[in-house]
Design a protein around this motif. Structure first.
Motif, mmCIF file in Angstrom:
data_model
loop_
_atom_site.group_PDB
_atom_site.id
_atom_site.type_symbol
_atom_site.label_atom_id
_atom_site.label_comp_id
_atom_site.label_asym_id
_atom_site.label_seq_id
_atom_site.Cartn_x
_atom_site.Cartn_y
_atom_site.Cartn_z
ATOM 1 N N ARG A 123 27.522 -1.088 2.201
ATOM 2 C CA ARG A 123 28.145 0.135 1.680
ATOM 3 C C ARG A 123 27.802 0.372 0.210
ATOM 4 N NH1 ARG A 123 32.879 3.035 3.347
ATOM 5 N NH2 ARG A 123 33.956 3.956 1.573
ATOM 6 N N SER A 124 27.858 -0.673 -0.594
ATOM 7 C CA SER A 124 27.571 -0.556 -2.018
ATOM 8 C C SER A 124 26.118 -0.139 -2.255
ATOM 9 C CB SER A 124 27.866 -1.889 -2.702
ATOM 10 O OG SER A 124 27.471 -1.854 -4.052
ATOM 11 N N SER A 125 25.199 -0.746 -1.518
ATOM 12 C CA SER A 125 23.776 -0.399 -1.655
ATOM 13 C C SER A 125 23.525 1.036 -1.200
ATOM 14 C CB SER A 125 22.913 -1.364 -0.851
ATOM 15 O OG SER A 125 23.022 -2.663 -1.382
ATOM 16 N N ALA A 126 24.203 1.462 -0.144
ATOM 17 C CA ALA A 126 24.054 2.842 0.334
ATOM 18 C C ALA A 126 24.539 3.822 -0.728
ATOM 19 C CB ALA A 126 24.818 3.033 1.639
ATOM 20 N N MET A 127 25.658 3.497 -1.381
ATOM 21 C CA MET A 127 26.187 4.375 -2.423
ATOM 22 C C MET A 127 25.201 4.472 -3.589
ATOM 23 S SD MET A 127 29.806 4.292 -4.452
ATOM 24 C CE MET A 127 29.413 2.897 -5.481
ATOM 25 N N LYS A 128 24.627 3.342 -4.005
ATOM 26 C CA LYS A 128 23.650 3.355 -5.093
ATOM 27 C C LYS A 128 22.434 4.184 -4.721
ATOM 28 C CE LYS A 128 24.930 -1.175 -6.872
ATOM 29 N NZ LYS A 128 24.563 -2.591 -6.938
ATOM 30 N N LEU A 129 21.959 4.020 -3.499
ATOM 31 C CA LEU A 129 20.794 4.766 -3.023
ATOM 32 C C LEU A 129 21.089 6.267 -3.030
ATOM 33 C CD1 LEU A 129 18.074 4.096 -0.844
ATOM 34 C CD2 LEU A 129 19.659 5.583 0.332
ATOM 35 N N ASP A 149 0.827 -1.209 0.000
ATOM 36 C CA ASP A 149 0.000 0.000 0.000
ATOM 37 C C ASP A 149 0.861 1.259 0.000
ATOM 38 O OD1 ASP A 149 -3.038 0.578 0.238
ATOM 39 O OD2 ASP A 149 -2.067 2.078 1.520
ATOM 40 N N ALA A 150 1.947 1.262 0.769
ATOM 41 C CA ALA A 150 2.841 2.425 0.812
ATOM 42 C C ALA A 150 3.504 2.644 -0.549
ATOM 43 C CB ALA A 150 3.896 2.245 1.901
ATOM 44 N N ILE A 203 14.247 11.015 4.887
ATOM 45 C CA ILE A 203 13.875 11.483 6.228
ATOM 46 C C ILE A 203 15.064 11.379 7.169
ATOM 47 C CG2 ILE A 203 12.406 11.013 8.229
ATOM 48 C CD1 ILE A 203 10.233 10.137 6.154
ATOM 49 N N LEU A 204 15.821 10.290 7.070
ATOM 50 C CA LEU A 204 17.006 10.144 7.922
ATOM 51 C C LEU A 204 18.036 11.227 7.609
ATOM 52 C CD1 LEU A 204 17.397 6.266 7.903
ATOM 53 C CD2 LEU A 204 16.906 7.704 9.904
ATOM 54 N N ILE A 205 18.222 11.535 6.335
ATOM 55 C CA ILE A 205 19.158 12.600 5.951
ATOM 56 C C ILE A 205 18.658 13.946 6.468
ATOM 57 C CG2 ILE A 205 20.128 13.867 3.986
ATOM 58 C CD1 ILE A 205 20.085 11.062 2.506
ATOM 59 N N ARG A 206 17.360 14.188 6.335
ATOM 60 C CA ARG A 206 16.785 15.440 6.848
ATOM 61 C C ARG A 206 16.996 15.555 8.357
ATOM 62 N NH1 ARG A 206 10.530 15.650 7.463
ATOM 63 N NH2 ARG A 206 11.204 14.352 9.192
ATOM 64 N N ASP A 207 16.734 14.467 9.069
ATOM 65 C CA ASP A 207 16.797 14.498 10.527
ATOM 66 C C ASP A 207 18.220 14.373 11.088
ATOM 67 O OD1 ASP A 207 14.054 14.715 10.395
ATOM 68 O OD2 ASP A 207 13.659 12.663 11.060
ATOM 69 N N ASP A 251 3.532 8.048 -7.508
ATOM 70 C CA ASP A 251 3.662 9.320 -8.233
ATOM 71 C C ASP A 251 5.033 9.969 -8.021
ATOM 72 O OD1 ASP A 251 1.087 9.039 -9.164
ATOM 73 O OD2 ASP A 251 0.214 10.452 -7.731
ATOM 74 N N TYR A 252 5.748 9.562 -6.990
ATOM 75 C CA TYR A 252 7.045 10.163 -6.668
ATOM 76 C C TYR A 252 8.217 9.356 -7.200
ATOM 77 C CZ TYR A 252 3.913 12.669 -3.644
ATOM 78 O OH TYR A 252 2.870 13.411 -3.181
ATOM 79 N N ASP A 253 7.932 8.171 -7.749
ATOM 80 C CA ASP A 253 8.956 7.288 -8.304
ATOM 81 C C ASP A 253 10.045 6.969 -7.276
ATOM 82 O OD1 ASP A 253 10.110 5.704 -10.308
ATOM 83 O OD2 ASP A 253 11.394 7.349 -10.982
ATOM 84 N N LEU A 254 9.612 6.810 -6.025
ATOM 85 C CA LEU A 254 10.529 6.438 -4.944
ATOM 86 C C LEU A 254 9.876 5.366 -4.091
ATOM 87 C CD1 LEU A 254 11.931 9.867 -3.695
ATOM 88 C CD2 LEU A 254 13.150 8.137 -5.011
ATOM 89 N N SER A 255 10.684 4.467 -3.587
ATOM 90 C CA SER A 255 10.206 3.401 -2.706
ATOM 91 C C SER A 255 10.114 3.911 -1.269
ATOM 92 C CB SER A 255 11.182 2.228 -2.757
ATOM 93 O OG SER A 255 12.428 2.628 -2.211
ATOM 94 N N PRO A 256 9.409 3.178 -0.411
ATOM 95 C CA PRO A 256 9.399 3.543 1.012
ATOM 96 C C PRO A 256 10.813 3.607 1.604
ATOM 97 C CG PRO A 256 7.644 1.985 0.576
ATOM 98 C CD PRO A 256 8.473 2.073 -0.691
ATOM 99 N N ALA A 257 11.706 2.731 1.163
ATOM 100 C CA ALA A 257 13.084 2.753 1.675
ATOM 101 C C ALA A 257 13.800 4.053 1.300
ATOM 102 C CB ALA A 257 13.863 1.552 1.150
ATOM 103 N N LYS A 258 13.577 4.527 0.081
ATOM 104 C CA LYS A 258 14.217 5.789 -0.336
ATOM 105 C C LYS A 258 13.612 6.977 0.410
ATOM 106 C CE LYS A 258 15.799 4.107 -4.793
ATOM 107 N NZ LYS A 258 15.291 2.735 -4.693
#
Length: 147
Positions: A65-71, A25-26, A44-48, A32-39
């Motif tokens: 580390r590799s997945s974080a870089m891709k994200l 559902d999320a 939000i984590l970067i903002r906070d 419409d934002y072309d982003l997953s809940p994880a992104k």
């Protein structure tokens, strides 16, 4: 398909089933934002945690580390965050850009509506209890994480 007593009695199984339904559902709410809940969580984590680095973000999201870089690359390419000079020459500090801030607010509104739909059968008291219990099942904060 029938769920026997064994599956019904496994808390992890029940939490995973609920998580899958809520994530579907999320994801629809965020289409419409072309982003997953994880992104969205990463934004939000970067903002906070303004100025956090990729490694800290990866740890918070439980990704390598590799997945974080891709994200981070995806969020940079979308113009939502930027890399700034970090605490030393080996790191970058991540910062939410104004476009990212606007998008986070809109996505939060969509995901809150999704949450409301998915929990509509619970009373306010039941929802509060569920949030409390899920918080107790979550990871124990490591020293320095509570700041």
């Amino acid at each position: 398909m029938k769920q026997g007593v064994d599956l019904q009695s496994l808390v992890g199984y029940q939490v995973q089933r609920a998580n899958l339904r809520m994530e579907v559902d999320a994801r629809a709410a965020l289409a419409d934002y072309d982003l997953s809940p994880a992104k969205m969580t990463a934004l939000i984590l970067i903002r906070d945690n303004a100025g956090c680095d990729q490694t800290a973000l990866g740890r918070a999201l439980s990704i390598n580390r590799s997945s974080a870089m891709k994200l981070v690359n995806i969020l940079v390419d979308k113009g939502l965050i930027e890399r700034r000079p970090g605490r030393d020459l080996r790191t970058n500090a991540l910062a939410l850009l104004p476009r990212g801030e606007v998008q986070v607010e809109a996505m939060l509104k969509a995901v809150r509506a999704s949450d409301a739909r998915m929990t509509a059968r619970l009373s306010a008291e039941e929802l509060e209890t569920l949030q409390h219990l899920l918080g107790r099942l979550g990871p124990v904060e490591e020293e320095g994480d509570a700041e």
